[in-house]
Design a protein around this motif. Sequence first.
Motif, PDB file in Angstrom:
ATOM      1  N   GLY A  85      34.383  34.924  51.735  1.00  0.00           N
ATOM      2  CA  GLY A  85      35.779  34.797  52.149  1.00  0.00           C
ATOM      3  C   GLY A  85      36.648  34.199  51.062  1.00  0.00           C
ATOM      4  O   GLY A  85      37.764  34.677  50.810  1.00  0.00           O
ATOM      5  N   SER A  86      36.134  33.179  50.385  1.00  0.00           N
ATOM      6  CA  SER A  86      36.910  32.575  49.298  1.00  0.00           C
ATOM      7  C   SER A  86      37.015  33.533  48.112  1.00  0.00           C
ATOM      8  O   SER A  86      38.044  33.573  47.429  1.00  0.00           O
ATOM      9  CB  SER A  86      36.307  31.232  48.869  1.00  0.00           C
ATOM     10  N   ALA A  87      35.989  34.329  47.867  1.00  0.00           N
ATOM     11  CA  ALA A  87      36.045  35.333  46.794  1.00  0.00           C
ATOM     12  C   ALA A  87      37.061  36.417  47.136  1.00  0.00           C
ATOM     13  O   ALA A  87      37.812  36.876  46.262  1.00  0.00           O
ATOM     14  CB  ALA A  87      34.668  35.949  46.565  1.00  0.00           C
ATOM     15  N   ALA A  88      37.109  36.819  48.406  1.00  0.00           N
ATOM     16  CA  ALA A  88      38.106  37.815  48.840  1.00  0.00           C
ATOM     17  C   ALA A  88      39.513  37.254  48.684  1.00  0.00           C
ATOM     18  O   ALA A  88      40.440  37.971  48.270  1.00  0.00           O
ATOM     19  CB  ALA A  88      37.842  38.228  50.282  1.00  0.00           C
ATOM     20  N   GLY A  89      39.674  35.985  48.991  1.00  0.00           N
ATOM     21  CA  GLY A  89      40.979  35.341  48.800  1.00  0.00           C
ATOM     22  C   GLY A  89      41.389  35.323  47.340  1.00  0.00           C
ATOM     23  O   GLY A  89      42.552  35.591  47.002  1.00  0.00           O
ATOM     24  N   ALA A  90      40.449  35.020  46.457  1.00  0.00           N
ATOM     25  CA  ALA A  90      40.731  35.017  45.020  1.00  0.00           C
ATOM     26  C   ALA A  90      41.082  36.417  44.538  1.00  0.00           C
ATOM     27  O   ALA A  90      41.996  36.599  43.718  1.00  0.00           O
ATOM     28  CB  ALA A  90      39.525  34.472  44.252  1.00  0.00           C
ATOM     29  N   TYR A  91      40.381  37.417  45.052  1.00  0.00           N
ATOM     30  CA  TYR A  91      40.668  38.809  44.706  1.00  0.00           C
ATOM     31  C   TYR A  91      42.084  39.171  45.143  1.00  0.00           C
ATOM     32  O   TYR A  91      42.836  39.807  44.408  1.00  0.00           O
ATOM     33  CB  TYR A  91      39.636  39.717  45.380  1.00  0.00           C
ATOM     34  N   CYS A  95      45.292  40.444  42.846  1.00  0.00           N
ATOM     35  CA  CYS A  95      45.961  41.725  43.162  1.00  0.00           C
ATOM     36  C   CYS A  95      47.456  41.516  43.384  1.00  0.00           C
ATOM     37  O   CYS A  95      48.279  42.280  42.869  1.00  0.00           O
ATOM     38  CB  CYS A  95      45.334  42.365  44.398  1.00  0.00           C
ATOM     39  N   VAL A  96      47.804  40.496  44.139  1.00  0.00           N
ATOM     40  CA  VAL A  96      49.220  40.215  44.398  1.00  0.00           C
ATOM     41  C   VAL A  96      49.940  39.897  43.091  1.00  0.00           C
ATOM     42  O   VAL A  96      51.062  40.371  42.858  1.00  0.00           O
ATOM     43  CB  VAL A  96      49.378  39.066  45.423  1.00  0.00           C
ATOM     44  N   ALA A  97      49.310  39.128  42.229  1.00  0.00           N
ATOM     45  CA  ALA A  97      49.937  38.791  40.943  1.00  0.00           C
ATOM     46  C   ALA A  97      50.224  40.049  40.129  1.00  0.00           C
ATOM     47  O   ALA A  97      51.296  40.179  39.526  1.00  0.00           O
ATOM     48  CB  ALA A  97      49.036  37.836  40.160  1.00  0.00           C
ATOM     49  N   MET A  98      49.283  40.983  40.131  1.00  0.00           N
ATOM     50  CA  MET A  98      49.489  42.218  39.360  1.00  0.00           C
ATOM     51  C   MET A  98      50.562  43.104  39.987  1.00  0.00           C
ATOM     52  O   MET A  98      51.347  43.739  39.279  1.00  0.00           O
ATOM     53  CB  MET A  98      48.162  42.967  39.207  1.00  0.00           C
ATOM     54  N   VAL A  99      50.622  43.148  41.312  1.00  0.00           N
ATOM     55  CA  VAL A  99      51.667  43.929  41.987  1.00  0.00           C
ATOM     56  C   VAL A  99      53.038  43.327  41.692  1.00  0.00           C
ATOM     57  O   VAL A  99      53.996  44.049  41.394  1.00  0.00           O
ATOM     58  CB  VAL A  99      51.398  44.014  43.509  1.00  0.00           C
ATOM     59  N   VAL A 100      53.132  42.015  41.768  1.00  0.00           N
ATOM     60  CA  VAL A 100      54.404  41.349  41.464  1.00  0.00           C
ATOM     61  C   VAL A 100      54.812  41.626  40.019  1.00  0.00           C
ATOM     62  O   VAL A 100      55.985  41.912  39.739  1.00  0.00           O
ATOM     63  CB  VAL A 100      54.312  39.831  41.749  1.00  0.00           C
ATOM     64  N   ALA A 120      46.403  34.100  37.145  1.00  0.00           N
ATOM     65  CA  ALA A 120      46.127  34.203  38.586  1.00  0.00           C
ATOM     66  C   ALA A 120      44.653  33.931  38.861  1.00  0.00           C
ATOM     67  O   ALA A 120      44.312  33.259  39.852  1.00  0.00           O
ATOM     68  CB  ALA A 120      46.529  35.583  39.101  1.00  0.00           C
ATOM     69  N   SER A 121      43.785  34.415  38.003  1.00  0.00           N
ATOM     70  CA  SER A 121      42.342  34.171  38.169  1.00  0.00           C
ATOM     71  C   SER A 121      42.024  32.689  38.054  1.00  0.00           C
ATOM     72  O   SER A 121      41.208  32.161  38.817  1.00  0.00           O
ATOM     73  CB  SER A 121      41.541  34.945  37.122  1.00  0.00           C
ATOM     74  N   ALA A 122      42.643  32.023  37.088  1.00  0.00           N
ATOM     75  CA  ALA A 122      42.410  30.588  36.909  1.00  0.00           C
ATOM     76  C   ALA A 122      42.905  29.799  38.121  1.00  0.00           C
ATOM     77  O   ALA A 122      42.208  28.909  38.626  1.00  0.00           O
ATOM     78  CB  ALA A 122      43.094  30.100  35.638  1.00  0.00           C
ATOM     79  N   LEU A 123      44.087  30.139  38.608  1.00  0.00           N
ATOM     80  CA  LEU A 123      44.635  29.470  39.793  1.00  0.00           C
ATOM     81  C   LEU A 123      43.729  29.707  41.005  1.00  0.00           C
ATOM     82  O   LEU A 123      43.386  28.770  41.732  1.00  0.00           O
ATOM     83  CB  LEU A 123      46.047  29.978  40.077  1.00  0.00           C
ATOM     84  N   ARG A 128      39.358  28.189  44.695  1.00  0.00           N
ATOM     85  CA  ARG A 128      38.031  28.550  45.203  1.00  0.00           C
ATOM     86  C   ARG A 128      37.041  27.404  44.995  1.00  0.00           C
ATOM     87  O   ARG A 128      36.231  27.108  45.873  1.00  0.00           O
ATOM     88  CB  ARG A 128      37.535  29.818  44.505  1.00  0.00           C
ATOM     89  N   PHE A 129      37.110  26.741  43.858  1.00  0.00           N
ATOM     90  CA  PHE A 129      36.260  25.577  43.613  1.00  0.00           C
ATOM     91  C   PHE A 129      36.494  24.520  44.695  1.00  0.00           C
ATOM     92  O   PHE A 129      35.539  23.968  45.255  1.00  0.00           O
ATOM     93  CB  PHE A 129      36.534  24.978  42.231  1.00  0.00           C
ATOM     94  N   ALA A 130      37.771  24.255  44.993  1.00  0.00           N
ATOM     95  CA  ALA A 130      38.093  23.251  46.007  1.00  0.00           C
ATOM     96  C   ALA A 130      37.534  23.652  47.367  1.00  0.00           C
ATOM     97  O   ALA A 130      36.948  22.821  48.075  1.00  0.00           O
ATOM     98  CB  ALA A 130      39.606  23.046  46.082  1.00  0.00           C
ATOM     99  N   VAL A 131      37.689  24.914  47.742  1.00  0.00           N
ATOM    100  CA  VAL A 131      37.173  25.390  49.034  1.00  0.00           C
ATOM    101  C   VAL A 131      35.649  25.266  49.067  1.00  0.00           C
ATOM    102  O   VAL A 131      35.083  24.778  50.053  1.00  0.00           O
ATOM    103  CB  VAL A 131      37.618  26.843  49.305  1.00  0.00           C
ATOM    104  N   LEU A 132      34.984  25.693  48.009  1.00  0.00           N
ATOM    105  CA  LEU A 132      33.521  25.622  47.993  1.00  0.00           C
ATOM    106  C   LEU A 132      33.038  24.176  48.044  1.00  0.00           C
ATOM    107  O   LEU A 132      32.108  23.846  48.782  1.00  0.00           O
ATOM    108  CB  LEU A 132      32.957  26.334  46.763  1.00  0.00           C
ATOM    109  N   ARG A 133      33.663  23.313  47.281  1.00  0.00           N
ATOM    110  CA  ARG A 133      33.227  21.916  47.219  1.00  0.00           C
ATOM    111  C   ARG A 133      33.548  21.158  48.505  1.00  0.00           C
ATOM    112  O   ARG A 133      32.722  20.406  49.001  1.00  0.00           O
ATOM    113  CB  ARG A 133      33.864  21.215  46.022  1.00  0.00           C
ATOM    114  N   LEU A 134      34.764  21.354  49.034  1.00  0.00           N
ATOM    115  CA  LEU A 134      35.206  20.550  50.167  1.00  0.00           C
ATOM    116  C   LEU A 134      34.838  21.134  51.529  1.00  0.00           C
ATOM    117  O   LEU A 134      34.775  20.404  52.508  1.00  0.00           O
ATOM    118  CB  LEU A 134      36.724  20.345  50.096  1.00  0.00           C
TER     119      LEU A 134
END
Length: 170
Positions: A85-91, A95-100, A120-123, A128-134
Amino acid sequence: METAESRRQGTPGAFNAFARFVLCGGGVGLASSFAVAGLALWMPWALANALITVASTLLATELHARFTFGAGGRATWRQHVQSAGSAAGAYAVTCVAMVVLQQLVAAPGAVLEQVVYLSASALAGVARFAVLRLVVFARSHSQASASATVRPARPVHAAVADPATLCHAA
């Protein structure tokens, strides 16, 4: 015999966990990019990308469970689903960044596209790190610490005399 203190020492701090997250995620991401390119020689790119994305997410989740966050073992199915789910969110973020970008700039150059995509990938990666860790691996730490703390130590003679302990130890 592992104690709560030794288990806590095996759990990396936030900085070390983030460095491991970048190493594991970056390594899997780099290998995945080559794998998609190679697999796309024998099948449509979209299918190759989907297969490699599933495989790389499974692999990265296992690495994060065992190495990045010190969960102490294999990832559970719940952790795999949450990680996916977090990977899908990152994806979605990339995608949104590229469309914009495409909406704002009529013909962006390759350098601008890479800057936007990597930003966008870094953000998304930090989020994603925060979601996985927390969230995803946080319960493993508290459950592992609680089980290590609650479990009383048995005297040696009781362990030898108790058949259940002998079978469990084997």
